[in-house]
Design an enzyme around this catalytic site. Structure first.
Site, PDB file in Angstrom:
ATOM      1  N   GLU A 126      83.663   5.658  13.792  1.00  0.00           N
ATOM      2  CA  GLU A 126      82.138   5.875  14.308  1.00  0.00           C
ATOM      3  C   GLU A 126      81.701   5.946  15.659  1.00  0.00           C
ATOM      4  OE1 GLU A 126      80.325   4.266  10.005  1.00  0.00           O
ATOM      5  OE2 GLU A 126      80.219   2.940  11.596  1.00  0.00           O
ATOM      6  N   GLU A 151      83.367   6.745   4.300  1.00  0.00           N
ATOM      7  CA  GLU A 151      82.734   5.433   3.729  1.00  0.00           C
ATOM      8  C   GLU A 151      81.536   5.890   3.251  1.00  0.00           C
ATOM      9  OE1 GLU A 151      81.915   2.548   7.073  1.00  0.00           O
ATOM     10  OE2 GLU A 151      83.877   3.196   7.884  1.00  0.00           O
TER      11      GLU A 151
END
Length: 997
Positions: free
Chosen positions: A200, A290
């Protein structure tokens, strides 16, 4: 709970026999696949715009997140993997924690529970593929996002960039990951199918993109040949193209957010996932590394039971199927099993439990979410046509050929371009609505456009917050065919050569499906008025080649598992992996969990878990005549009322749960021994062996005020848990107080003493640091003598993202009316370079006197200590720290998986007047941080392997009273649950006390 199964041959259930004219039929010819992509280093893993390919086969990657470091018992990793596979998952996503495995510069520690080889072994045994996510940065609500803590102090450049010192800091760790992973790649018949780059991040500025490029070059030039992936935090378009671009881009999404305090308040589904993918990366499989599987909970939060409700079965039903509607074909749920932030693993935003409200709870129990996950997982595993689908249209387009009688229903049509199989995902247009709706829907089929249901007046029914997949031209087994179905598919495939489909639906709704067989279309309907529930044989084959159709209500269907049967040949590639080493399976109804199934000769051997006595229902090949459960024979007979048919058979029996009340004795925690654990605040304490805190420069952040000395623990090797500071000065009589800014992270605390006088405590319940003037009482300063200001500070972990260099310690200090001469600092024994407990590792201990002396470890001799009940608190009722230790024995029967928790204060999150903190050590492992005046955690699950279920155990509590007021904590051992079965023997690795220097 055991459910009675009723079974009837249902010729009478056929409402109509309909044959549609062939002139309206749609014909589909197989279409050439798009060109496949690969890394260029191996073709074992490939991909196109539809799916991943493994060893030449299309794969819908259906995965869940599990962090082995949050369950430091390697023998239990197989338990989690088997539960995931039982739910129909074929993948697991695993973070590796750099800080835990690279504790100091030049030190790489992949021993014990940090080892990777046991992960590979357990995954191969369970039959589950791995996406490895080794960071270096992993986020994961862990201290510094998983970066080596020493790197936050010893490097000077911006972290996670292409700077030379940053590259040098992670290179040895990444190369060790490669060394340990290379042979485990799927290209070498191992379970690892992909490796994720960092976590991320953004592609700008260019220094970040080049950091990714450095990582990628390191992996690919040193032996990693599987695809490199990335998880974008939202629709950021990062690392798809340009510098640092990965092989397979993915999107992370948490549409419900992380506020569990209002668990029934929903956010609407995200409706542009498909459009976003088509815009930014249409030639690559659509991947969600995710997707929300639960939620973390902060200090003072409502607790994880609320998070389970927020992301419960209804959330899974609606939001997960919305992802299907977006044509996502690789997905992983974060978390599938959360585990425990034991020791100093957590970042300051979360507490010890990392339960996450997951499908598998922290104590490894199965939540109600597990059933919905299994229903979806078995459908995906059973539906090869769903792996390759085109997005045709939805309610907002005119291209799908689907229409609904109600605008309250929202639909999306996916279609397999080779077979014409259609998948209409329907939900409510207002996805947050809790009201039921009903509608008819017109769908294109090979028999023309059909408005369904045809025989049920109530139409297709959706309860509030419910989604369904309506099927058209759906193939099951080798040649079985459903023209359409408004009922759900639990299982489809061939058992004993018999094409089998197991359909189900809610008992309070009507369901209809049409079966194509023998040139005829038979329509079957089930309504609350005609179907009492249970299991029904709808259609049984009378000859070879005819299908078997089963139907059940949702609750009954949820009791069934479809364990795959590994190939009998030991040399088969991917032997334990469904779709690869085997396509054989059986249906097993009744047990709480079925872990695996094998067939040898005429015997079906099942292993799994029981938590109640249940009827057993089996669909097995006709050659099976005997059955065993966990190694014991089970009497079986033909299922009452079930017809005989060639190739397979339905059997029934019963499984008896043998654990009665009192079968597992739970001892009371008595016989506590006590010793003071804050001698540093007493007169005459010698800190001569402590580290002198005399740095005047730091890579963390500049001090706020003081005399130029830097008082950050990590600059002196103490990057976690409790750190103690002692500031010396020679009293002149003019000193009136100390102005201190103390930084410990959210929910931290610190207590301050002058000599042996308590000055006060501070807490960061909503901030990471506090500033206060600690006034010296009259007469507290010793004129002409050495005076010591002692600060006991709880380090709650480093922050994540761009603030990993967290200034934990004392960023500002001033002696009002004087000057400090010397500062001393002490954390855990040895700091990060020379800590003695190499098994429990870097983050297990802190700097409390009792920890440094090893009082928390099994075998430490407390015979000379003072008997004192934990509930009596500290002697004198004042502020300070004391250690309480006792032992107890457990005698859990063999073959039983018992789940225990330690419960403070009868489970009350924040008892009145409980101004204390406590560290819970179980057999030497710091398995709980109790903050009684903030909460919410009062219950601390501890797994077998940390607990010895058939031996002696040591529990220690470091009690920290924050004020000059008595505290009276209680602690009880509680049995949360027990099952007969389990994963097998669990090794105990709890090194005992040894003398420390």
């Amino acid at each position: 709970m055991a459910r009675l199964l009723s079974l009837f041959v249902s010729a009478a259930l056929a409402v109509a026999l309909l044959v549609w004219p062939t002139t309206a039929r749609l014909r589909f010819a197989p279409r050439a696949d798009p060109p496949r992509k690969s890394t260029g280093l191996s073709d074992v893993v490939q991909w196109d715009n539809y799916t991943l390919f493994i060893d030449g086969q299309r794969v819908f990657l259906h995965s869940g997140e599990f962090h082995t470091f949050r369950l430091p018992v390697p023998d239990l990793w197989l338990d989690i993997f088997q539960k995931m596979v039982a739910a129909g998952l074929n993948g697991v996503s695993i973070y590796i924690h750099m800080a835990l495995t690279n504790p100091a510069p030049g030190v790489l520690d992949f021993d014990d529970w940090r080892a990777l080889e046991p992960i590979w072994t357990a995954a191969e045994q369970a039959g589950i593929f791995i996406v490895l996510r080794p960071g270096p940065y992993i986020n994961a609500e862990t201290t510094a996002g998983g970066l080596a803590l020493w790197s936050t102090s010893l490097t000077s450049s911006e972290l996670r960039t292409n700077a030379t010192d940053i590259e040098e800091s992670w290179t040895p760790y990444v190369k060790e990951i490669i060394k340990l992973t290379e042979a485990a790649q799927v290209s070498n018949n191992g379970p690892v199918i992909a490796v994720q780059i960092d976590n991320e991040y953004s592609q700008s500025p260019v220094t970040r993109a080049e950091y990714f490029a450095q990582l990628e070059e390191t992996y690919t030039s040193n032996g990693i040949v599987v695809p490199l992936t990335y998880n974008d935090p939202g629709q950021g378009r990062n690392f798809i193209n340009g510098t640092g671009a990965v092989d397979i881009y993915g999107l992370d999404s948490y549409p419900q957010g992380f506020d569990c305090s209002n668990p029934t308040r929903w956010s609407p589904v995200v409706t542009n996932y498909h459009q976003y993918h088509e815009e930014v990366d249409p030639s690559t499989v659509w991947y969600m590394p995710e997707f929300q599987g639960g939620s973390f909970d902060p200090w003072g939060g409502p607790g994880y039971d609320q998070c389970e409700v927020l992301t419960g079965p209804d959330f899974q039903d609606v939001f997960y199927k919305e992802n299907w509607a977006s044509n996502v074909k690789m997905i992983s749920y974060y978390m599938l099993y959360g585990g425990t932030n034991w020791g100093g693993i957590a970042f300051p935003g979360v507490y010890t439990s990392y339960d996450y409200g997951s499908s598998i709870r922290e104590d490894r129990a199965l939540s109600p979410k597990f059933d919905e996950l299994k229903r979806q997982g078995l459908f995906l595993r059973s539906s090869p046509e769903f792996k390759k689908t085109d997005w045709i249209g939805d309610s907002t387009t005119a291209t799908s050929g689907v229409t609904s009688s109600s605008t309250a229903a929202f639909f999306t049509l996916l279609k397999n371009p080779d077979t014409g199989a259609g998948f209409v995902i329907v939900r409510q247009t207002d996805s947050t609505s809790t009201s039921p709706i009903a509608f008819n829907i017109t769908v294109p089929t090979s028999a023309g456009a059909l408005t369904i249901p045809k025989t049920i007046s109530t139409g297709v029914q959706l309860n509030g917050r419910q989604s369904k997949v309506i099927l058209t031209d759906y193939t099951f087994g080798n040649a079985g065919k459903l023209l359409y179905s408004t009922a759900n598919v639990l299982f489809a495939g061939a058992i004993g050569g018999v094409d089998t489909v197991f359909l189900y639906g809610d008992a309070d709704q009507g369901h209809e499906f049409a079966l194509l067989s023998g040139g005829k279309t038979s329509t079957f309907a089930f309504t609350p008025a005609t179907f009492p529930g249970g299991l029904k044989v709808v259609s049984a084959p009378k000859a070879s080649g005819q299908p078997l159709v089963l139907f059940a209500d949702t609750n009954t269907a949820s009791t069934f598992f479809a364990p795959h049967v590994p190939s009998a040949a030991a040399d088969v590639k991917f032997r334990n992996f469904f779709q690869f080493g085997t396509n054989e399976t059986v249906l097993v109804g009744g047990p709480q969990l079925v872990r695996n199934a094998t067939v040898a000769g005429h015997t079906l051997a099942l292993r799994g878990d029981l938590n109640a006595s249940v009827p057993l229902t089996l669909l097995v090949p006709s050659a099976v005549s005997t059955v065993s459960w966990n190694g014991k024979a089970v009497a079986v007979r033909p299922l009452a009322g079930a017809p005989s048919f060639p190739g397979a058979k339905l059997l029934s029996g019963s499984l008896t749960f043998g654990l009665g009340a009192g079968s597992i004795a739970v001892p009371a925690l008595t016989g506590w021994k006590f010793a003071d654990s804050l001698p540093e605040a007493a007169a005459g304490f010698d800190d001569g062996a402590w580290t002198t805190a005399d740095h005047t420069t730091t890579n963390i952040t500049a001090p706020l005020f003081g005399d130029g000395r830097v008082l950050y623990g990590c600059d002196y090797g103490f990057c976690e848990n409790v750190v103690l500071w002692r500031g010396h000065f020679t009293g002149a009589g003019a000193e009136t107080g100390a102005n201190l800014t103390i930084n410990g992270g959210s929910a931290f605390a610190a207590s301050v003493f002058l000599n042996d006088v308590f000055l006060g405590s501070t807490q960061g319940s909503s901030s990471e640091q506090t500033n206060a003037l600690y006034a010296f009482p009259e007469g507290a300063v010793k004129v002409g003598a050495d005076n010591v200001l002692t600060v006991v500070q709880d380090h709650m972990g480093n922050d994540e993202d761009d603030t990993e260099r967290s200034p934990r310690g004392i960023p500002g200090f001033e002696l009002v009316g004087g000057n400090f001469t010397t500062w001393k600092v002490q954390g855990k024994v040895g700091g990060y370079t020379n800590y003695p407990d190499k098994v429990r590792g870097l983050l297990n201990e802190g700097g409390l006197f009792g920890e440094r002396a090893g009082w928390h470890l099994p075998g430490f001799d407390t015979s000379a200590w003072t008997p004192r009940a934990l509930s009596a608190g500290l002697p004198g009722g004042g502020a300070g720290v004391g250690f309480f230790v006792t032992t107890f024995a457990l005698g859990v029967p063999a073959g039983v998986d018992a789940m225990f928790s330690f419960v403070f204060d009868n489970g009350t999150a924040t008892p009145a007047g409980a101004d204390y903190r406590a560290l819970l050590f179980v057999n030497g492992w710091q398995y709980g941080k109790r903050v009684a005046n903030i909460g919410p955690q009062a219950r601390f699950p501890v797994p077998t392997g940390i607990l010895d279920p058939a031996g002696d155990n040591t529990v220690a509590v470091a009690l920290w009273a924050l004020q000059d007021a008595p505290v009276s904590p209680t602690l009880a051992l509680v049995l949360d649950g027990a099952v007969e079965g389990g994963v097998g023997p669990i090794a105990i690795n709890n090194p005992p006390w040894a003398p420390r220097s």
